[in-house]
Design a protein around this motif. Structure first.
Motif, mmCIF file in Angstrom:
data_model
loop_
_atom_site.group_PDB
_atom_site.id
_atom_site.type_symbol
_atom_site.label_atom_id
_atom_site.label_comp_id
_atom_site.label_asym_id
_atom_site.label_seq_id
_atom_site.Cartn_x
_atom_site.Cartn_y
_atom_site.Cartn_z
ATOM 1 N N VAL A 60 0.714 -1.241 -0.212
ATOM 2 C CA VAL A 60 0.072 0.044 0.083
ATOM 3 C C VAL A 60 0.921 1.414 -0.123
ATOM 4 C CG1 VAL A 60 -1.677 1.155 1.311
ATOM 5 C CG2 VAL A 60 -1.962 -1.134 1.105
ATOM 6 N N ILE A 61 1.984 1.253 0.747
ATOM 7 C CA ILE A 61 2.933 2.476 0.950
ATOM 8 C C ILE A 61 3.379 2.819 -0.568
ATOM 9 C CG2 ILE A 61 5.225 3.170 1.771
ATOM 10 C CD1 ILE A 61 4.498 1.790 4.325
ATOM 11 N N VAL A 62 3.963 1.595 -1.227
ATOM 12 C CA VAL A 62 4.499 1.594 -2.687
ATOM 13 C C VAL A 62 3.517 2.187 -3.435
ATOM 14 C CG1 VAL A 62 5.413 0.398 -4.562
ATOM 15 C CG2 VAL A 62 6.341 -0.163 -2.061
ATOM 16 N N LEU A 63 2.235 1.973 -3.562
ATOM 17 C CA LEU A 63 1.259 2.215 -4.541
ATOM 18 C C LEU A 63 0.986 3.843 -4.250
ATOM 19 C CD1 LEU A 63 -0.878 1.694 -6.495
ATOM 20 C CD2 LEU A 63 -2.597 1.151 -4.732
ATOM 21 N N LEU A 64 0.757 4.346 -2.857
ATOM 22 C CA LEU A 64 0.465 5.575 -2.538
ATOM 23 C C LEU A 64 1.370 6.498 -2.984
ATOM 24 C CD1 LEU A 64 -1.481 5.299 1.046
ATOM 25 C CD2 LEU A 64 -2.294 5.657 -1.353
ATOM 26 N N THR A 65 2.888 5.778 -2.908
ATOM 27 C CA THR A 65 4.163 6.758 -3.117
ATOM 28 C C THR A 65 4.156 7.031 -4.681
ATOM 29 O OG1 THR A 65 5.293 6.061 -1.156
ATOM 30 C CG2 THR A 65 6.590 6.905 -3.118
ATOM 31 N N ALA A 122 -1.051 -13.599 -0.710
ATOM 32 C CA ALA A 122 0.122 -13.115 -1.415
ATOM 33 C C ALA A 122 -0.102 -12.384 -2.870
ATOM 34 C CB ALA A 122 0.978 -14.259 -1.748
ATOM 35 N N GLN A 123 -1.153 -12.699 -3.522
ATOM 36 C CA GLN A 123 -1.550 -12.172 -4.687
ATOM 37 C C GLN A 123 -2.118 -10.708 -4.520
ATOM 38 O OE1 GLN A 123 -1.264 -13.063 -7.954
ATOM 39 N NE2 GLN A 123 -0.033 -14.744 -7.033
ATOM 40 N N ILE A 124 -2.935 -10.489 -3.472
ATOM 41 C CA ILE A 124 -3.221 -8.918 -3.238
ATOM 42 C C ILE A 124 -2.070 -8.118 -3.115
ATOM 43 C CG2 ILE A 124 -4.542 -7.624 -1.638
ATOM 44 C CD1 ILE A 124 -6.555 -9.805 -1.332
ATOM 45 N N PRO A 125 -1.010 -8.285 -2.256
ATOM 46 C CA PRO A 125 0.070 -7.504 -2.461
ATOM 47 C C PRO A 125 0.648 -7.526 -3.843
ATOM 48 C CG PRO A 125 0.040 -8.638 -0.437
ATOM 49 C CD PRO A 125 -0.927 -9.236 -0.944
ATOM 50 N N ALA A 126 0.711 -8.597 -4.565
ATOM 51 C CA ALA A 126 1.302 -8.719 -5.611
ATOM 52 C C ALA A 126 0.455 -7.768 -6.688
ATOM 53 C CB ALA A 126 1.504 -10.019 -6.213
ATOM 54 N N LEU A 127 -0.861 -7.670 -6.668
ATOM 55 C CA LEU A 127 -1.567 -6.990 -7.577
ATOM 56 C C LEU A 127 -1.469 -5.673 -7.155
ATOM 57 C CD1 LEU A 127 -3.994 -7.024 -9.700
ATOM 58 C CD2 LEU A 127 -5.549 -7.050 -7.803
ATOM 59 N N ILE A 128 -1.240 -5.143 -5.868
ATOM 60 C CA ILE A 128 -1.169 -3.735 -5.652
ATOM 61 C C ILE A 128 0.318 -3.262 -6.044
ATOM 62 C CG2 ILE A 128 -0.859 -2.157 -3.732
ATOM 63 C CD1 ILE A 128 -2.657 -3.875 -2.298
ATOM 64 N N ILE A 129 1.245 -4.219 -5.886
ATOM 65 C CA ILE A 129 2.588 -3.619 -6.411
ATOM 66 C C ILE A 129 2.637 -3.603 -7.944
ATOM 67 C CG2 ILE A 129 5.092 -4.453 -6.653
ATOM 68 C CD1 ILE A 129 4.543 -3.346 -3.788
ATOM 69 N N SER A 130 1.900 -4.476 -8.642
ATOM 70 C CA SER A 130 2.082 -4.518 -10.053
ATOM 71 C C SER A 130 1.311 -3.143 -10.562
ATOM 72 C CB SER A 130 1.174 -5.952 -10.573
ATOM 73 O OG SER A 130 2.073 -6.828 -10.172
ATOM 74 N N LEU A 158 10.766 -3.323 -5.801
ATOM 75 C CA LEU A 158 10.255 -4.111 -6.664
ATOM 76 C C LEU A 158 10.786 -5.699 -6.432
ATOM 77 C CD1 LEU A 158 7.621 -4.120 -8.241
ATOM 78 C CD2 LEU A 158 9.143 -3.979 -10.282
ATOM 79 N N LEU A 159 11.891 -5.648 -6.444
ATOM 80 C CA LEU A 159 12.773 -7.052 -6.225
ATOM 81 C C LEU A 159 12.344 -7.413 -4.814
ATOM 82 C CD1 LEU A 159 14.678 -9.099 -7.007
ATOM 83 C CD2 LEU A 159 16.505 -7.637 -6.551
ATOM 84 N N ILE A 160 12.743 -6.602 -3.880
ATOM 85 C CA ILE A 160 12.630 -6.862 -2.616
ATOM 86 C C ILE A 160 11.302 -7.464 -2.142
ATOM 87 C CG2 ILE A 160 12.871 -6.070 -0.098
ATOM 88 C CD1 ILE A 160 15.081 -4.073 -0.744
ATOM 89 N N SER A 161 10.159 -6.632 -2.607
ATOM 90 C CA SER A 161 9.028 -7.092 -2.084
ATOM 91 C C SER A 161 8.377 -8.383 -2.748
ATOM 92 C CB SER A 161 7.784 -5.894 -2.543
ATOM 93 O OG SER A 161 8.104 -5.845 -3.916
ATOM 94 N N LEU A 189 11.569 9.781 -11.996
ATOM 95 C CA LEU A 189 12.806 9.658 -11.568
ATOM 96 C C LEU A 189 12.600 10.228 -10.018
ATOM 97 C CD1 LEU A 189 15.234 11.455 -14.224
ATOM 98 C CD2 LEU A 189 14.705 9.215 -13.746
ATOM 99 N N ASP A 190 11.490 10.496 -9.680
ATOM 100 C CA ASP A 190 11.298 10.793 -7.999
ATOM 101 C C ASP A 190 11.193 9.422 -7.608
ATOM 102 O OD1 ASP A 190 11.180 13.387 -8.769
ATOM 103 O OD2 ASP A 190 8.950 13.603 -8.907
ATOM 104 N N PHE A 191 10.849 8.210 -8.117
ATOM 105 C CA PHE A 191 11.087 7.146 -7.393
ATOM 106 C C PHE A 191 12.224 6.252 -7.883
ATOM 107 C CE2 PHE A 191 7.679 4.043 -5.444
ATOM 108 C CZ PHE A 191 8.434 3.773 -4.366
ATOM 109 N N LEU A 192 13.282 6.545 -7.834
ATOM 110 C CA LEU A 192 14.218 5.839 -8.516
ATOM 111 C C LEU A 192 14.749 4.421 -7.746
ATOM 112 C CD1 LEU A 192 16.986 8.464 -9.158
ATOM 113 C CD2 LEU A 192 15.781 7.180 -10.672
ATOM 114 N N VAL A 193 14.214 4.377 -6.417
ATOM 115 C CA VAL A 193 14.489 3.114 -5.773
ATOM 116 C C VAL A 193 13.336 2.306 -6.032
ATOM 117 C CG1 VAL A 193 13.220 3.602 -3.721
ATOM 118 C CG2 VAL A 193 15.219 2.447 -3.368
ATOM 119 N N PHE A 194 12.483 2.535 -6.789
ATOM 120 C CA PHE A 194 11.235 1.474 -7.202
ATOM 121 C C PHE A 194 11.673 0.007 -7.599
ATOM 122 C CE2 PHE A 194 7.580 0.204 -9.633
ATOM 123 C CZ PHE A 194 6.649 -0.406 -8.573
ATOM 124 N N PRO A 195 12.886 0.324 -8.707
ATOM 125 C CA PRO A 195 13.085 -1.270 -8.955
ATOM 126 C C PRO A 195 13.437 -2.060 -7.942
ATOM 127 C CG PRO A 195 13.853 0.367 -10.702
ATOM 128 C CD PRO A 195 13.610 1.120 -9.560
#
Length: 691
Positions: free
Chosen positions: A48-53, A245-253, A70-73, A61-67
């Motif tokens: 949820v934090i990642v989606l809102l960010t 597991a799929q709900i957080p994956a859906l949000i991250i995607s 994505l890997l860590i999540s 470029l404001d979210f350079l750490v996103f890749p």
């Protein structure tokens, strides 16, 4: 303080390694159900934090750490799947809460009493994540990476061009190069990281099948559970584990798709949606009408359609009201500002008077409007430039404004707020001026040239050649005004020459390397006396371009003479050659008029017996005769195109110049001492002789 700083920096730097080690530990170490609940909840919160960010960023470029996120999540979800699979297979026979309350709650929520429905819904959610969102985000990241790499050389060249042109500095160029490189690296990293999301979706499906089939095998073969009991228990656990597991994956995607699909802007995604999707109230009203019409079709859910149509109409009305209020406030703001400004008087209310002002009627605005490439603006600049070259100083700028109190085609020139000349001109037409040698009349309104009072006609463009063939001088409307301004500037040159103009002249002379100005003012003469001498010269139409001669003469005679009038007479003698050259530039012989011997003796006696303000005290009859005959003689000179010149003794020159100047402004009064030796004199008129 330093120790505390390093402890803080060390703790923040260790957060990521600790998280990665914890993720790896979840895969190999047994985890109790209570701890699983915590990590599943943490996983949902992180997504949820990642989606809102992602929604709040204004550019990628404001979210350079996103890749990396994505890997860590993804690794966190997979480790939790492994840990939960271990618990499901080993402890699932004890009941639905064997793997924790989170998995049980998600399983019950999705199945909702019907196992088949729950399985179908779970499969649909998995397909949405795998086929639609993950695949689309991966494709956008791939294309974005390709475009970013292709655009890098062009962007680098643009940065180098701006740097070479001096538009940006070295620091800004370095920052822009860094951003270009970061953009390419970001989209490349996103292209690779999207593969993790895709693999995570596939792994989730496989793990769910393993939990289901493995649970059935373990329950029936090792725990002696019946098929129905094992099917119900392990289906609930498998679907609950897969869903958590799929709900957080859906949000991250979804967050990944938002980041790579947005266009850089100053607004974030929410502000862009509100500003662009809901900006047009007409679209909302039309949508409300269409939805409401569909609701009136028989068989349609009327309440739903009409309710939504009403909400859309209400939203459009509210936005229109806000827009109208904002426009009203914008229109009212200048009025309020003016009202606040006029509450109290201040020094800002006292605006200085322009030295030169030109006011025009509304039909002449096009001639002075810079946006319309007004011809008169260029002409006025040319007039000032020519005046400076001829007379010897730069006049003040001409401040132009419109005046609705004037006639539509009228203009007037103001000197220090006082009108010194006015006239009419007709844009789009031409003024045909009669110089006195024309051979016919012209169609069009008859008028007079505003500068010199010559008879003229306003004609159309088609009649120009005909007018010129008849001997007329044809000029356009802008030239009429410019010529009038030039004539008025010449008549009032002395009034235009103020203290600031003299200071500018002295500075200009000093910039040319001459030290005459510094030697003269204030060592020999005061600034006021020098200004008065130059004004006296300008009053009688003498140009002051030859400052070296003027200042050298003042330096020579200034220590003995402090009177400005006497100094002017001395300077005029030194400028005699220039004065005569100014009057008749192309003639070897100077035609003049002279005083009759009897009149000259009378004037000399009047000067000796007393005068009023340096003007001889003449009898009214004698003064009238002098003025009349001088005017008649000057008119004769003008008829043959000559400047009228009156040659008199030096003792009478100033007095007669002042006496005759009002009635005959074009008359030049010279003394015998001002005539150069190489100039021949021819007396053509005798003033005061018996008629």
């Amino acid at each position: 303080m330093k120790a505390g700083f390093f402890r803080s920096a060390s703790a923040s730097g260790m957060a990521a390694p600790i998280l990665v080690v914890t993720i790896l530990a979840l895969m190999v170490l047994p985890v109790p159900a209570l701890l699983l609940d915590f990590f599943f909840t943490f996983n949902i919160a992180i997504s949820v934090i990642v989606l809102l960010t992602a929604l709040r960023t204004t550019r990628a470029l404001d979210f350079l750490v996103f890749p990396s996120v994505l890997l860590i999540s993804t690794m966190l979800r997979l480790s939790l799947n492994v840990a939960s699979t271990r618990v499901v297979l080993s402890e699932g026979h004890t009941g639905p809460d064997a793997a924790g309350k989170v998995i049980e709650a998600f399983g019950h929520f999705l199945i909702a009493g019907n196992m088949l429905v729950g399985v179908v819904v779970f499969i649909i959610l998995t397909l949405i994540n795998f086929v639609v969102i993950t695949k689309g985000a991966g494709r956008i990241a791939e294309v974005g990476a390709r475009f970013a790499l292709d655009a890098m050389p062009g962007k680098q060249m643009a940065i180098d061009a701006d740097l070479n042109a001096g538009l940006i500095g070295e620091a800004e160029a370095k920052q822009r190069r860094k951003e270009v490189a970061q953009e390419a690296e970001f989209y490349g990293a996103m292209d690779g990281a999207s593969k993790y999301v895709k693999g995570d979706a596939i792994a989730g499906i496989v793990i769910t099948l393993v939990n289901f089939l493995g649970g059935l095998a373990v329950g029936m073969l090792q725990r002696d559970m019946s098929f129905s009991s094992a099917l119900e228990t392990f289906t609930l656990l498998a679907i609950g584990d897969g869903l958590v597991a799929q709900i957080p994956a859906l949000i991250i995607s979804t967050a990944a798709g938002v980041v790579v699909s947005r266009v850089s802007s100053e607004d974030n995604t929410s502000e862009q949606l509100q500003a662009q999707l809901l900006k047009n109230t007409q679209v909302l009203n039309m949508t409300a009408a269409i939805v409401g019409s569909l609701g009136l079709i028989p068989g349609m859910p009327t309440l739903s359609f009409l309710g939504l149509a009403g909400l859309l109409a209400l939203l459009a009305w509210t936005m229109e009201k806000k827009k109208a209020k904002a426009m009203a406030q914008a229109e009212l703001a200048p009025v309020l500002e003016r009202s606040r400004a006029t509450d109290e008087a201040s020094w800002r209310d006292l605006s200085p008077i322009s030295a030169l002002g030109l006011e025009v009627g509304y039909r002449l605005i096009g001639l002075v409007d810079e946006a319309q490439d007004g011809e008169l603006l260029r002409r006025v600049r040319g007039v000032r430039k020519k005046f400076a070259q001829d007379v010897g100083f730069l006049p003040p700028p001409v401040h132009i404004r419109d005046n609705l109190e004037l006639r539509p085609s009228q203009y007037r020139l103001l000197l220090k707020g006082v009108e010194i000349g006015t006239g009419d001109t007709q844009p789009g037409r031409y003024l045909a001026i009669d110089p006195g040698m024309t051979t016919g009349r012209l169609p069009g309104p008859e008028t007079k040239d505003p500068a010199f009072g010559l008879p003229a006609f306003w004609i159309n463009a088609d009649d120009r050649e005909h007018a010129m063939a008849l001997g007329y001088t044809v000029v356009d409307s802008a030239t009429v005004v410019a010529t009038h301004i030039n004539h008025l500037l010449g008549l009032h040159a002395a009034e235009l020459f103020g203290r600031s103009e003299l200071q500018s002249l002295l500075e200009h002379l000093s910039s040319l390397g001459s030290k005459l100005g510094e030697e003269l003012v204030p060592k020999v003469l005061s600034l006021a006396v020098v200004q008065r001498v130059l004004q006296n010269l300008l009053t009688e139409g003498v140009h002051i371009r030859d400052l070296n001669t003027i200042f050298e003469t003042l330096l020579e005679h200034g220590p003995q003479i402090q009177d400005a009038t006497a100094l002017t007479a001395v300077v005029r003698v030194q400028l005699g050659r220039a004065i005569v050259q100014q009057i008749c530039p192309d003639q070897d012989e100077l035609p003049v008029m002279a005083l009759d011997a009897r009149l000259e003796r009378l004037l000399m006696q009047s000067m000796q017996n007393g005068s009023v303000g340096e003007v001889p005290a003449l009898e009214p009859g004698l003064a009238d005769t002098l003025s009349t005959q001088a005017s008649r003689a000057a008119a004769a000179f003008e008829q043959i195109g000559q400047t009228p010149v009156l040659l008199v003794p030096a003792s009478l020159r100033l007095a007669l110049s002042r006496f005759l100047r009002r009635g005959i402004p074009q008359l030049r009064v010279l003394s015998h001492a001002e005539l150069p030796d190489n100039k021949n004199i021819r007396v053509t008129q005798l003033v005061g002789a018996a008629q």
